[in-house]
Design a protein around this motif. Structure first.
Motif, PDB file in Angstrom:
ATOM      1  N   ALA A 165       0.829  -1.208   0.000  1.00 12.74           N
ATOM      2  CA  ALA A 165       0.000   0.000   0.000  1.00 12.74           C
ATOM      3  C   ALA A 165       0.859   1.252   0.000  1.00 12.74           C
ATOM      4  CB  ALA A 165      -0.927  -0.014   1.211  1.00 12.74           C
ATOM      5  N   ARG A 166       1.922   1.259   0.822  1.00 13.35           N
ATOM      6  CA  ARG A 166       2.822   2.427   0.853  1.00 13.35           C
ATOM      7  C   ARG A 166       3.437   2.671  -0.530  1.00 13.35           C
ATOM      8  NH1 ARG A 166       1.387   4.273   5.785  1.00 13.35           N
ATOM      9  NH2 ARG A 166       2.097   2.976   7.515  1.00 13.35           N
ATOM     10  N   TRP A 167       3.893   1.598  -1.140  1.00 17.52           N
ATOM     11  CA  TRP A 167       4.586   1.744  -2.421  1.00 17.52           C
ATOM     12  C   TRP A 167       3.635   2.226  -3.502  1.00 17.52           C
ATOM     13  CZ3 TRP A 167       9.464   2.333  -3.079  1.00 17.52           C
ATOM     14  CH2 TRP A 167      10.017   2.252  -4.358  1.00 17.52           C
ATOM     15  N   ARG A 168       2.417   1.741  -3.481  1.00 21.58           N
ATOM     16  CA  ARG A 168       1.434   2.185  -4.475  1.00 21.58           C
ATOM     17  C   ARG A 168       1.102   3.658  -4.301  1.00 21.58           C
ATOM     18  NH1 ARG A 168      -3.296  -1.911  -3.739  1.00 21.58           N
ATOM     19  NH2 ARG A 168      -4.286  -0.683  -5.394  1.00 21.58           N
ATOM     20  N   LEU A 169       1.210   4.160  -3.082  1.00 22.20           N
ATOM     21  CA  LEU A 169       0.998   5.590  -2.844  1.00 22.20           C
ATOM     22  C   LEU A 169       2.236   6.421  -3.180  1.00 22.20           C
ATOM     23  CD1 LEU A 169      -0.997   5.877   0.508  1.00 22.20           C
ATOM     24  CD2 LEU A 169      -1.767   6.507  -1.784  1.00 22.20           C
ATOM     25  N   GLY A 170       3.372   5.754  -3.385  1.00 27.37           N
ATOM     26  CA  GLY A 170       4.599   6.489  -3.646  1.00 27.37           C
ATOM     27  C   GLY A 170       5.255   7.005  -2.390  1.00 27.37           C
ATOM     28  N   ASP A 171       4.967   6.388  -1.242  1.00 22.52           N
ATOM     29  CA  ASP A 171       5.502   6.829   0.042  1.00 22.52           C
ATOM     30  C   ASP A 171       6.745   6.014   0.368  1.00 22.52           C
ATOM     31  OD1 ASP A 171       6.053   7.591   2.607  1.00 22.52           O
ATOM     32  OD2 ASP A 171       4.170   6.888   3.475  1.00 22.52           O
ATOM     33  N   GLY A 172       7.919   6.535   0.013  1.00 23.96           N
ATOM     34  CA  GLY A 172       9.161   5.816   0.262  1.00 23.96           C
ATOM     35  C   GLY A 172       9.478   5.688   1.736  1.00 23.96           C
ATOM     36  N   THR A 173       9.150   6.711   2.527  1.00 25.64           N
ATOM     37  CA  THR A 173       9.399   6.643   3.963  1.00 25.64           C
ATOM     38  C   THR A 173       8.556   5.554   4.600  1.00 25.64           C
ATOM     39  OG1 THR A 173       9.841   9.020   3.974  1.00 25.64           O
ATOM     40  CG2 THR A 173       9.429   7.971   6.096  1.00 25.64           C
ATOM     41  N   GLY A 174       7.279   5.510   4.260  1.00 25.52           N
ATOM     42  CA  GLY A 174       6.417   4.463   4.794  1.00 25.52           C
ATOM     43  C   GLY A 174       6.853   3.082   4.344  1.00 25.52           C
ATOM     44  N   ALA A 175       7.318   2.972   3.099  1.00 22.90           N
ATOM     45  CA  ALA A 175       7.811   1.680   2.614  1.00 22.90           C
ATOM     46  C   ALA A 175       9.019   1.231   3.431  1.00 22.90           C
ATOM     47  CB  ALA A 175       8.172   1.781   1.132  1.00 22.90           C
ATOM     48  N   ALA A 176       9.881   2.179   3.782  1.00 23.03           N
ATOM     49  CA  ALA A 176      11.046   1.841   4.608  1.00 23.03           C
ATOM     50  C   ALA A 176      10.609   1.287   5.958  1.00 23.03           C
ATOM     51  CB  ALA A 176      11.922   3.079   4.793  1.00 23.03           C
ATOM     52  N   LEU A 177       9.591   1.879   6.550  1.00 24.49           N
ATOM     53  CA  LEU A 177       9.107   1.404   7.843  1.00 24.49           C
ATOM     54  C   LEU A 177       8.489   0.008   7.729  1.00 24.49           C
ATOM     55  CD1 LEU A 177       7.589   4.766   9.040  1.00 24.49           C
ATOM     56  CD2 LEU A 177       9.567   3.608  10.031  1.00 24.49           C
ATOM     57  N   ALA A 178       7.792  -0.242   6.624  1.00 26.27           N
ATOM     58  CA  ALA A 178       7.233  -1.583   6.422  1.00 26.27           C
ATOM     59  C   ALA A 178       8.352  -2.611   6.266  1.00 26.27           C
ATOM     60  CB  ALA A 178       6.312  -1.585   5.206  1.00 26.27           C
ATOM     61  N   MET A 179       9.437  -2.240   5.590  1.00 25.73           N
ATOM     62  CA  MET A 179      10.568  -3.158   5.463  1.00 25.73           C
ATOM     63  C   MET A 179      11.189  -3.446   6.822  1.00 25.73           C
ATOM     64  SD  MET A 179      12.516  -1.755   2.064  1.00 25.73           S
ATOM     65  CE  MET A 179      11.648  -1.471   0.521  1.00 25.73           C
ATOM     66  N   GLU A 180      11.234  -2.445   7.686  1.00 30.43           N
ATOM     67  CA  GLU A 180      11.769  -2.683   9.023  1.00 30.43           C
ATOM     68  C   GLU A 180      10.888  -3.668   9.804  1.00 30.43           C
ATOM     69  OE1 GLU A 180      12.467   1.013  11.020  1.00 30.43           O
ATOM     70  OE2 GLU A 180      13.748   1.770   9.426  1.00 30.43           O
ATOM     71  N   GLN A 181       9.593  -3.552   9.624  1.00 36.63           N
ATOM     72  CA  GLN A 181       8.699  -4.504  10.278  1.00 36.63           C
ATOM     73  C   GLN A 181       8.925  -5.913   9.725  1.00 36.63           C
ATOM     74  OE1 GLN A 181       6.830  -4.035  12.835  1.00 36.63           O
ATOM     75  NE2 GLN A 181       5.833  -6.038  12.875  1.00 36.63           N
ATOM     76  N   LEU A 182       9.141  -6.014   8.420  1.00 30.55           N
ATOM     77  CA  LEU A 182       9.451  -7.326   7.834  1.00 30.55           C
ATOM     78  C   LEU A 182      10.761  -7.871   8.391  1.00 30.55           C
ATOM     79  CD1 LEU A 182       8.425  -6.591   4.145  1.00 30.55           C
ATOM     80  CD2 LEU A 182       7.447  -8.392   5.588  1.00 30.55           C
ATOM     81  N   ALA A 183      11.711  -6.973   8.646  1.00 27.61           N
ATOM     82  CA  ALA A 183      12.976  -7.411   9.242  1.00 27.61           C
ATOM     83  C   ALA A 183      12.746  -7.966  10.642  1.00 27.61           C
ATOM     84  CB  ALA A 183      13.964  -6.248   9.280  1.00 27.61           C
ATOM     85  N   ALA A 184      11.859  -7.320  11.404  1.00 27.15           N
ATOM     86  CA  ALA A 184      11.546  -7.819  12.747  1.00 27.15           C
ATOM     87  C   ALA A 184      10.935  -9.212  12.674  1.00 27.15           C
ATOM     88  CB  ALA A 184      10.595  -6.850  13.449  1.00 27.15           C
ATOM     89  N   VAL A 185      10.064  -9.435  11.686  1.00 28.33           N
ATOM     90  CA  VAL A 185       9.451 -10.750  11.518  1.00 28.33           C
ATOM     91  C   VAL A 185      10.516 -11.786  11.154  1.00 28.33           C
ATOM     92  CG1 VAL A 185       7.785 -12.090  10.193  1.00 28.33           C
ATOM     93  CG2 VAL A 185       7.234  -9.743  10.870  1.00 28.33           C
ATOM     94  N   ALA A 186      11.414 -11.416  10.236  1.00 25.57           N
ATOM     95  CA  ALA A 186      12.468 -12.355   9.833  1.00 25.57           C
ATOM     96  C   ALA A 186      13.355 -12.722  11.015  1.00 25.57           C
ATOM     97  CB  ALA A 186      13.300 -11.733   8.705  1.00 25.57           C
ATOM     98  N   ALA A 187      13.683 -11.727  11.840  1.00 31.28           N
ATOM     99  CA  ALA A 187      14.506 -12.013  13.014  1.00 31.28           C
ATOM    100  C   ALA A 187      13.771 -12.944  13.968  1.00 31.28           C
ATOM    101  CB  ALA A 187      14.883 -10.703  13.705  1.00 31.28           C
ATOM    102  N   ARG A 188      12.474 -12.746  14.139  1.00 26.24           N
ATOM    103  CA  ARG A 188      11.702 -13.625  15.011  1.00 26.24           C
ATOM    104  C   ARG A 188      11.713 -15.064  14.477  1.00 26.24           C
ATOM    105  NH1 ARG A 188       7.338 -13.094  18.420  1.00 26.24           N
ATOM    106  NH2 ARG A 188       8.346 -11.136  19.000  1.00 26.24           N
ATOM    107  N   ARG A 189      11.746 -15.186  13.149  1.00 26.58           N
ATOM    108  CA  ARG A 189      11.766 -16.528  12.549  1.00 26.58           C
ATOM    109  C   ARG A 189      13.153 -17.155  12.563  1.00 26.58           C
ATOM    110  NH1 ARG A 189       7.962 -15.766   7.147  1.00 26.58           N
ATOM    111  NH2 ARG A 189       6.117 -16.782   8.028  1.00 26.58           N
ATOM    112  N   GLY A 190      14.153 -16.409  12.998  1.00 27.35           N
ATOM    113  CA  GLY A 190      15.501 -16.948  13.062  1.00 27.35           C
ATOM    114  C   GLY A 190      16.313 -16.761  11.805  1.00 27.35           C
ATOM    115  N   ASP A 191      15.832 -15.920  10.870  1.00 24.28           N
ATOM    116  CA  ASP A 191      16.537 -15.701   9.607  1.00 24.28           C
ATOM    117  C   ASP A 191      17.299 -14.377   9.690  1.00 24.28           C
ATOM    118  OD1 ASP A 191      17.419 -15.476   7.023  1.00 24.28           O
ATOM    119  OD2 ASP A 191      15.527 -16.120   6.114  1.00 24.28           O
TER     120      ASP A 191
END
Length: 736
Positions: free
Chosen positions: A573-599
């Motif tokens: 949704a962020r990317w479709r709006l053209g919001d690079g800052t919001g996209a960065a925050l979503a990537m950080e959340q994905l990083a938190a999920v990956a860390a929780r999964r042990g990756d």
């Protein structure tokens, strides 16, 4: 057939190199092979003459009777065009016959290339001359230079564009370097300043050559700094680089003389547009009883406007010349006001329709119109336009410029009113989006007081929602809960009054985030489910806010797969709006999920990609939270609690819930959450965990790969690879 000539033409030898026109030369050669007449069009100074001479030099050898150059700029009498061409070809005068017939007869069996240069002021005469020649001389080819097509049957038009000025090594920068070294032997140019000069001059060769001459007395930085007055700075000082234009003003003025009164008036009025614009924008701003049907297409045909799809653009030197005439006409203030009013009306429509199915369309409009919006904001320091553009500052990653415009307008205009109240809330919300939670809370208090005094429950409720989110970011979920309850009350009243429920949507997301911070993840998901059922189709911003919080809640509930799905939905949704800052925050959340999964490697790559997205969007690399934010800020007003008293009293929302709503859970911090600028501690914990999982060498390698990945590529990888996303191909260093 007549006499046989021994001379193979009169095309003058080039006195300087032709830089960067290989593609155009190839295009001319292909058109000459197929068409009897090729007309080179383009704005003044773009290099039509130089290109025609270059093409004649390259192609002349393939014509047994040579290549011939007829320069027409000095000829003012159309009846004498044929005589001038005949003189170039060496034909004697034949007063008894029309010159067009004489030339047609002479050229019937000839195989030659004729260049007619500068046909602008003699278009009709040149067309009349060429019609019989091209009809009777099948082996003659003509290259003409003119700012408009000649309108002759069989004509092919090649529009000559300015040189590429995209950066160091571009054709425009190479031209500037060559001409500068010719003017000042041994000169070394700073590449960044040379690029700046060429961009300010739109890559127009004449302007670049004139700028190179100024480097005899000025540094590249001084030249670039003075290009606000292009027409005054770029004068000659020797032989003109293209033979006749000794200043930029005379080159552009030549085009002005050839325009009709309506075209001149439109040219002047269009100068208020600093970037590109649409036909409807031009009609709204420039049209009136004196210009009922603005002749946009005629200006485009005359190479005074560039047309790209359904948009038009005027080069800087052309715009400057039009601006001078607008001031002479005494219309500058009127047109600037009309330009501002036009974009203010559009911004108000966008704000009113933002929470709805046209959101993505309005986001695209905002980014497309940024030059016009910035120009209007720079010209007028009132609160109306910066407040109306709240959605740009708060939803599209433009918080920093928005805060500057809002701060300026609110500082200079202190009279209460609806526009100022909206601007106060927009400033607070933009501060929240920028990660300045202390300023957001203080600003929200001021906006709340103004909205209460103005009897505006919608803005008052939004202000409390903003204050609640800021309090949460400052580490006070109890205060956030108290504020968000009162926000619901006010926003419910506003919705009852037929106002949109953007504020309610944000309040629900903030309440869910508050519950996450206190460990009540099940209750947070239930609130988000209710929000999703009422979602407006096509609305992306609050959807992204909710999905980011849902990802955090699902992570707290132990469902990493659901957390991944929600974070990816937020990113999309962020990317479709053209919001690079919001996209960065979503990537950080994905990083938190990956860390929780042990990756750890995937988490590190996502953190690197997030930083790159943040950098590319112009946001701070240091993240959305700083240590200074926790110190608070000046209290511009007083916020109520749930009971209506001063903040700090009253009971928390729903007691003190835990993971299961019982009040005994432990908060789980994931990645940052946009709109409650997220917890730097979450990102730091993610990085520490990723490093521990992968080892220092592999973590740093994966982070560097993410940092080197363009945001669009990173988003595509995440979208396409799903749960299997890993750093792109390459072998990671060992863990040791």
């Amino acid at each position: 057939m007549g006499e046989t000539r021994t001379c193979r033409g009169n095309v003058p030898a080039e006195i300087s190199s032709l830089v960067g026109r290989r593609e155009e030369l190839g295009g001319i050669a292909a058109l000459v092979a197929r068409s009897p007449l090729v007309t080179l069009t383009g704005v003044a100074g773009v290099g039509k003459t130089r290109l025609a001479l270059g093409a004649a030099g390259v192609l002349g050898g393939s014509f047994p009777d040579g290549a011939w150059f007829a320069e027409l700029s000095a000829e003012q009498n159309g009846a004498l065009v044929g005589h001038r061409v005949a003189a170039v070809l060496g034909l004697p005068e034949q007063a008894a016959r029309p010159q067009a017939e004489v030339l047609a007869g002479f050229l019937t069996d000839r195989r030659l290339l004729l260049v007619l240069d500068t046909c602008d002021h003699l278009r009709g005469a040149c067309a009349e001359l060429l019609r019989p020649i091209l009809a009777r001389a099948p082996h003659v080819r003509v290259i003409a230079t003119c700012r408009r097509p000649l309108g002759v049957p069989g004509e092919r038009v090649l529009r000559v564009a300015p040189l590429d000025a995209s950066g160091p090594g571009s054709d425009a920068v190479r031209l500037l370097g060559e001409r500068a070294r010719a003017a000042v032997p041994g000169l070394t140019l700073d590449e960044a300043e040379a690029t700046r000069i060429c961009r300010l001059l739109d890559g127009v060769p004449l302007a670049i050559e004139l700028a190179a001459r100024r480097l005899r007395a000025l540094s590249a930085r001084q030249v670039a700094d003075r290009l606000g007055d292009r027409l005054g700075l770029l004068t000659g000082g020797g032989p003109a680089p293209f033979g006749r234009h000794r200043t930029l003003r005379t080159a552009v003025g030549w085009s002005h003389e050839l325009c009709s009164p309506a075209e001149r008036l439109l040219w002047a009025r269009l100068s208020v547009f600093p970037g590109d614009f649409g036909a409807d924008d031009a009609r709204a701003v420039c049209g009136d009883e004196a210009l009922a049907d603005p002749p946009l297409d005629r200006l485009a045909e005359a190479s005074l406007l560039e047309r790209r799809g359904d948009r038009y653009r005027m080069l800087g030197m052309t715009r400057d010349y039009g601006g001078e005439w607008l001031r002479r006409l005494g219309e500058e203030d009127t047109l600037l006001r009309r330009h501002r009013d036009h974009y203010l009306a559009a911004a108000r429509r966008a704000g009113a329709e933002w929470y709805g199915p046209r959101q993505r369309e309005w986001a695209a409009w905002t980014r497309r119109e940024l030059p016009n919006l910035r120009a209007a904001l720079d010209r007028d320091d009132g609160p109306d336009l910066p407040g109306a553009l709240w959605f740009a500052w708060c939803c599209l990653g433009l918080a920093d410029p928005g805060r500057r415009y809002l701060d300026r307008s609110l500082r200079r205009h202190t009279r209460p009113g609806p526009a100022r109240t909206l601007a106060l809330w927009a400033r607070a919300q933009a501060a929240l989006s920028a990660g300045d939670a202390a300023a957001a809370r203080a600003g929200a208090a001021e906006a709340y007081e103004a909205a209460t005094a103005g009897n505006d429950p919608d803005i008052a409720g939004r202000a409390l929602q903003c204050a609640a989110a800021a309090s949460l970011a400052l580490g006070d979920p109890g205060e956030a809960g108290r504020l968000v309850v009162t926000a619901f009350e006010l926003l419910g009243r506003a919705a009852w009054d037929a106002r949109d429920d953007l504020g309610l949507a944000l309040a629900e997301v903030t309440l869910a985030r508050t519950l996450c911070a206190r460990g009540a993840f099940d209750r947070a998901v239930a609130i988000l489910d209710r929000r999703a059922r009422r979602a407006v189709r096509g609305e992306l911003w609050t959807c992204a806010e909710g999905e980011q919080v849902r990802s955090l809640a699902e992570l707290g509930r132990g469902d990493a797969g659901a957390a991944e799905t929600s974070a990816r939905a937020a990113l999309d949704a962020r990317w479709r709006l053209g919001d690079g800052t919001g996209a960065a925050l979503a990537m950080e959340q994905l990083a938190a999920v990956a860390a929780r999964r042990g990756d750890g490697r995937r988490a590190a790559w996502l953190l690197g990609a997030s930083r790159r997205a943040r950098e590319d969007s112009g946001a701070s690399v240091n993240g959305v939270f700083t240590d200074d934010a926790a110190t608070g800020g000046p209290a511009y007003g007083t916020l109520p609690d749930a009971a209506g008293g001063p903040s700090g009293s009253g009971a928390p929302v729903g007691g003190s819930p835990g993971r299961d709503g019982s009040g005994h859970g432990t908060p789980v911090y994931g990645g940052p959450v946009y709109g409650t600028p997220g917890f730097a501690v979450g990102r730091e914990r993610t990085e520490r965990k990723a490093r521990a999982l992968a080892g220092d060498a592999a973590h740093d390698w994966a982070f560097a790969r993410g940092l080197a990945t363009a945001p669009g590529v990173a988003v595509a990888l995440i979208r396409n690879a799903g749960d299997a996303v890993h750093p792109p191909t390459g072998r990671a260093p060992s863990r040791t």
